[in-house]
Design a protein around this motif. Sequence first.
Motif, PDB file in Angstrom:
ATOM      1  N   HIS A 252      -5.740 -11.057  -9.397  1.00  0.00           N
ATOM      2  CA  HIS A 252      -5.084 -10.478 -10.566  1.00  0.00           C
ATOM      3  C   HIS A 252      -4.807 -11.545 -11.613  1.00  0.00           C
ATOM      4  O   HIS A 252      -4.801 -12.747 -11.332  1.00  0.00           O
TER       5      HIS A 252
ATOM      6  N   ASP B 259      -2.320 -13.888  -8.480  1.00  0.00           N
ATOM      7  CA  ASP B 259      -2.119 -13.441  -7.105  1.00  0.00           C
ATOM      8  C   ASP B 259      -3.430 -12.890  -6.538  1.00  0.00           C
ATOM      9  O   ASP B 259      -4.027 -11.971  -7.117  1.00  0.00           O
TER      10      ASP B 259
ATOM     11  N   VAL C 101      -5.016 -10.684  -3.837  1.00  0.00           N
ATOM     12  CA  VAL C 101      -4.416  -9.587  -3.079  1.00  0.00           C
ATOM     13  C   VAL C 101      -5.486  -8.855  -2.277  1.00  0.00           C
ATOM     14  O   VAL C 101      -6.544  -8.502  -2.803  1.00  0.00           O
TER      15      VAL C 101
ATOM     16  N   ARG D  67      -5.785  -5.398  -0.389  1.00  0.00           N
ATOM     17  CA  ARG D  67      -5.066  -4.140  -0.325  1.00  0.00           C
ATOM     18  C   ARG D  67      -5.982  -2.990   0.065  1.00  0.00           C
ATOM     19  O   ARG D  67      -7.204  -3.113   0.023  1.00  0.00           O
TER      20      ARG D  67
ATOM     21  N   VAL E 118      -0.285  -3.234   0.250  1.00  0.00           N
ATOM     22  CA  VAL E 118      -0.737  -4.624   0.241  1.00  0.00           C
ATOM     23  C   VAL E 118      -0.795  -5.140   1.667  1.00  0.00           C
ATOM     24  O   VAL E 118       0.204  -5.099   2.397  1.00  0.00           O
TER      25      VAL E 118
ATOM     26  N   TRP F  16      -2.314  -8.328   2.477  1.00  0.00           N
ATOM     27  CA  TRP F  16      -2.095  -9.792   2.427  1.00  0.00           C
ATOM     28  C   TRP F  16      -2.156 -10.213   0.967  1.00  0.00           C
ATOM     29  O   TRP F  16      -2.876  -9.614   0.155  1.00  0.00           O
ATOM     30  N   ARG F  17      -1.386 -11.257   0.610  1.00  0.00           N
ATOM     31  CA  ARG F  17      -1.436 -11.782  -0.757  1.00  0.00           C
ATOM     32  C   ARG F  17      -1.146 -13.274  -0.741  1.00  0.00           C
ATOM     33  O   ARG F  17      -0.387 -13.787   0.105  1.00  0.00           O
TER      34      ARG F  17
ATOM     35  N   GLN G  91       6.378 -15.121  -9.030  1.00  0.00           N
ATOM     36  CA  GLN G  91       6.047 -15.384  -7.632  1.00  0.00           C
ATOM     37  C   GLN G  91       7.308 -15.900  -6.944  1.00  0.00           C
ATOM     38  O   GLN G  91       7.852 -16.925  -7.335  1.00  0.00           O
TER      39      GLN G  91
END
Length: 783
Positions: A133, A137, A139, A141, A149, A151-152, A165
């Motif tokens: 993004h 981040d 991501v 999803r 979500v 994992w990020r 963050q």
Amino acid sequence: MEVHLPKLVILTLIPIFLPLSSSSKTYTSLTQGSSLSSPHDVLVSSPMGIFTAGFYAVGDNAYCFSIWFTHAREANGNQTVVWMANRDQPVSGKHTKLSLLHSGSLILRDAGQLTVWTSGTASAAEVVVLKLHDNGDLVLRNEKNTSRVIWRSFDSPTHTLLPEQALTAKAELVSSRSLTNQSSGFYKLYFDNDNVLRLMYSGFEMTSVFWPVPWKNSWEAGRSTYNSSKTAVLDLYGRFSSTDDFKFNTSDLGVGPRRRMKLDVDGIVRVYSLNARRNTWEVTWQLPMQPCNIHGICGANSLCNYSPASGRRCSCLPRYKPKDSSDWSQGCVPDFDQTPCKNNASDDVFSRINHAEFYGYDIGFFQNQTLEQCKNRCLSYCECKGFQYKFDPDRGFYNCYPKTLLFNGYQSSGFEYWIYLRLPPASDETKLVQLQLQCTNPVVEIQRPYTRKNKHGWLRSLAWCVGALGALELVCVLLFLYKTRASGKKLREQGYFQVATGFTRFTYAELKKASRNFSEEIGRGGSGVVYKGVLSDNRVAAIKRLNEANQGEAEFLAEVSLIGRLNHANLIERWGYCAEGKHRLLVYEYLGNGCLTENLRSKKLDWRKKFEIAVGVAKGLAYLHEECLEWVLHCDVKPHNILLDENYQPKVADFGLSKQLKRSEVENLNVSTIRGTRGYMAPEWVYNLPITAKVDVYSYGIVVLEMVTGKIPNFDSDQNGGILERDEGGSSSVSNWIDQIVELGEYDVAGLENLIKVALQCAQENRNARPTMAQVVDMLLAH
């Protein structure tokens, strides 16, 4: 039929050989079963492409999967990295992939064999997608339920915290080892067990907290332990807040620049803001801490000294030597036998070091001690390396602090403390070994064996055959390059020119595409037509297509080189150029409010804006006339060549008619052709008088009078006598007719009178009666 065997073999083997070399690819998302290959495949953020994820080079054939700003770079030219997956276990540049498995897990395999990092997720029942993004981040999803979500990257920061963050109890910032070594370093920003945000040094042999200052209780340092969320975040406005009540604002508080908060290699937390105009990072907040108060910065058995002039220096204690002069964090080691209590310890001597202090590692605290008592206490402990001897002004006596370890040493003339160093009786030398901090880092080869299965041995023979044919082709290529070396030399010269000027050299095809075949015209003048365009990096630009002339490329590049050395807030910013065949183009920033001419016609400008425009244009011309190494005469100052940005700040544009000269040539300038636009031209052009910077002063005066009165100069007369008819009273009678000629609405009478007087002075026919542009700036700002 005659067959040419070598050609036939080459053509036959090409389809087999090509798959062995992969080309780089750019993705906006990664789906299950797909992967990114090192070192060239990248994943870009959407929708604006602010961030890029890919394999970042951390050494020779060593890469870390990372996220970095796409365009903004560090001062050393490297990408601005904000996150790393495998910073402590780099991978090879060959056959390494980051894969999104069908099970829903992200996995990074070194050379296709050794797993060095994984997201630890498994969602075989879900359809997942990986996206980067524009907030930085990464991501993973559920593709159908985007709110799920899996994992990020924001949950596992490395050394950088991006806006919005959160730093939580499960996350921490860890500095890099050095400026060139991206592996985990010695400094950590984290939430402690008492819910307080702290900075810790964690070195080879010891660990110590140094912020907030450890000798204060939490509430004395302005912190609160009464919270349970353990969350800290930097918002989009530049405000940082933590649940332990630690807060700060950046110096550029507000919406605008891109920011990042980083724990640097020196143990100091800084917030950097991106100067979009210069594309450089600037520090807008940093932890208020003296460089030598940071623990571990010089290692054990050494002293840290700091001065603004020479910076930070590390010094070994007497009879100690650096363990590694290229890495002062390893400290110093004794240059003598340090066996505890060897022989008769009572024979040891003490060397006094003034204005020095070592924090921590005390054997005990002994009050009201004489110097002799303190020496005897240290001698009674085999592990005692020395002692701190401090005077307590509140109680009127000295205290003794025997030390088991000489760490966190700081020497300053402001200290009234003494350190007594315990040494064996071999020398009375008290000179410190002092060396400046070294920033070099040795290259460490990663010892990682790769085992390969010996399958398809016939492919090896085929590879040898292809290699031999490739060598033959290489010879042909070298012959071709030899014959075209002149063209290559020219390209290199162009590259050198780009580095020297800071400009980008665009191809004609690039600018034609950016301007959609020069379809949207936004202005034109005597030197060319200006079109609006969008460059490949999404910057909106104004592309000026100069009229075709007999100007050679060398002459054009000389003028571009001059422009590259000009840098002022009130001059239009140039981004690049094109010199290809007969085509000559200039690329510069696009200003949405257009030129001054359009704004005067639309009557958008009030008195305050017009005054600020007059001051800004004067500053820009003063810079050209008096602050450059070479003087630059614009020679065509008019409203059409004054552009306005989104805040109506003026920028002088169009140096196509400018004249550059050395300061020694000013009085003997010979201009063969008349330059400028009728109505704004000084009388010197008509009467063939020497041309000086006063021609720009005259044009400036006419422009200001046009802004004030709304009247356009007479373009038909051979000599412009001025927009206003002056009476016998001269400038002193301005107030008598100011209401009759001014079109400004509400205005400051005294300020307007001063502006008109300055403009009339500039528009004097006698050039010697005109002020310089620097004097104009002073007169306008003095009001």
